[in-house]
Write a protein that holds these residues in place. Sequence first.
Motif, short mmCIF file in Angstrom:
data_model
loop_
_atom_site.label_atom_id
_atom_site.label_comp_id
_atom_site.label_asym_id
_atom_site.label_seq_id
_atom_site.Cartn_x
_atom_site.Cartn_y
_atom_site.Cartn_z
N GLU A 155 -2.12 -8.90 -8.71
CA GLU A 155 -2.61 -8.96 -7.33
C GLU A 155 -3.41 -7.72 -6.92
N ASN A 156 -4.56 -7.97 -6.31
CA ASN A 156 -5.29 -6.89 -5.64
C ASN A 156 -4.77 -6.78 -4.20
N GLY A 157 -4.55 -7.92 -3.56
CA GLY A 157 -3.91 -7.89 -2.24
C GLY A 157 -4.68 -8.62 -1.16
N PHE A 158 -4.04 -8.74 0.00
CA PHE A 158 -4.73 -9.30 1.17
C PHE A 158 -5.83 -8.34 1.58
N ARG A 159 -6.96 -8.89 1.90
CA ARG A 159 -8.13 -8.04 2.21
C ARG A 159 -8.23 -7.83 3.71
N GLY A 224 -4.11 -0.95 -2.66
CA GLY A 224 -4.79 -0.84 -3.95
C GLY A 224 -6.17 -0.22 -3.89
N ILE A 225 -6.89 -0.45 -2.77
CA ILE A 225 -8.28 0.02 -2.68
C ILE A 225 -8.48 0.97 -1.49
N ASN A 226 -8.21 0.49 -0.27
CA ASN A 226 -8.60 1.29 0.91
C ASN A 226 -7.98 2.69 0.92
N LEU A 227 -6.68 2.76 0.60
CA LEU A 227 -6.05 4.10 0.60
C LEU A 227 -6.60 4.95 -0.55
N THR A 228 -6.86 4.31 -1.68
CA THR A 228 -7.26 5.10 -2.86
C THR A 228 -8.69 5.64 -2.75
N LEU A 282 3.00 -3.02 -6.30
CA LEU A 282 2.05 -1.95 -5.94
C LEU A 282 1.19 -2.38 -4.76
N SER A 283 0.76 -3.64 -4.79
CA SER A 283 -0.13 -4.14 -3.74
C SER A 283 0.63 -4.32 -2.42
N ARG A 284 1.94 -4.62 -2.49
CA ARG A 284 2.68 -5.02 -1.28
C ARG A 284 3.56 -3.91 -0.71
N VAL A 285 3.67 -2.79 -1.40
CA VAL A 285 4.62 -1.77 -0.96
C VAL A 285 4.33 -1.34 0.48
N GLY A 286 5.36 -1.34 1.30
CA GLY A 286 5.21 -0.96 2.71
C GLY A 286 4.62 -2.06 3.57
N LEU A 287 4.25 -3.17 2.96
CA LEU A 287 3.65 -4.28 3.71
C LEU A 287 4.55 -5.51 3.70
N ASP A 288 5.67 -5.41 2.95
CA ASP A 288 6.62 -6.53 2.92
C ASP A 288 7.95 -6.06 3.53
N GLU A 289 9.01 -6.75 3.23
CA GLU A 289 10.30 -6.40 3.86
C GLU A 289 11.04 -5.31 3.10
#
Length: 361
Positions: A155-159, A224-228, A282-289
């Motif tokens: 997963e890259n993640g939700f954009r 995965g992208i914006n923070l990096t 990696l893609s979901r950390v801090g964005l899930d439960e």
Amino acid sequence: MQLFHAFARIACALACALLLAAPAMAGAYKQEYKLSVVPGPTSGWALTAMYFADQVRERTNGRVNIKVYPAGQLFAGKQTNEFPLLRQGAIDFALGSTINWSPQVKELNLPCMPFLIGAQPHPYKAMDAILAGKSGQMMREAIEKKGVHVIGWAENGFRELTTSKGPVTKPADLEGMKIRVVGSPIFIETFRALGANPVNMNWSEAVTGFQQGIVDGQENPTNGINLTVKIWLYHKHHCDWHYVIDPLLTSVNPKVWASFTPEDQKIIEECATLTEKYGKALSRVGLDEGESLAYLKSLGKAPAVTDPYAFMAQNGMTVTRLTPEQIKVFADATKDVREEWTKKIGPELVKAAEADMASVK
Ligand code: X2X
């Protein structure tokens, strides 16, 4: 004595045969397999690819040695060229994105359909249900038909949207804004439907484009992208709208795959399953439960940033998390795009995805 000579000759012949066979057997495997990744080495995507390569090397005792080439090194230039190069064998492996391969495999536009998956009550569960369900299988089969072997998902993640002007809470806020998108038609149509001015740009040029202010915004996954890429250096506004998601595919050229022994193929498949877990976390950390952080901790691989929303705010961004009602306004504005693309990619696939997602509502 004669008997001794006869034995010696047989022993010598056997030894020679073994000596000849050994390099031939070793030679069937390449010394290095090249794995393509579009974004740079610090992206979650590249870290996921490196995890896969490490697992494979370790578990095959070094027989399969994969080297990750991030930042699009294997396809100088256009990221939508990765798929044909993998199919032809110029690239051995790829951790490829549904977006970049969607021009060649039309079914891969499914996760790019605006507000189809992200507008579900549980977006991650909806994504997982698709990947594990019939619609995921249909996408894999479409890729196989086009000549690439799929080993697993990641997963890259939700954009999410980041902009220099803003905040964005409704389509009217996007009016006339220049938004960088990947060169895939559905993205152009989605942003036009929202009143924006989409600009097609390869990722290799995009960050320089943000720096120079050529565009007013872009959309990419948070962790995965914006923070990096430290997106706050260019864009002060983050809009969490989950409008599309970008699954990744661990994949291999079919001839390369056929050259591996069944035992090694099995090991590589197991590594791809582990990679899916790691990459999604990696893609979901801090964005899930909290499941993703717990999993990464259990691997001893927790990232430095575990609360991306707080981190973006600390770096001066306004973080707007759209409510389901606000998302609905965007979803309504892009209804025609969904309908048009349902026809293009096949209504059966969209129906299968809706059924898969309904199972986790
Ligand atoms: O180009 C992008 O935006 C990126 C890095 O996310 C993809 O390759 C789809």
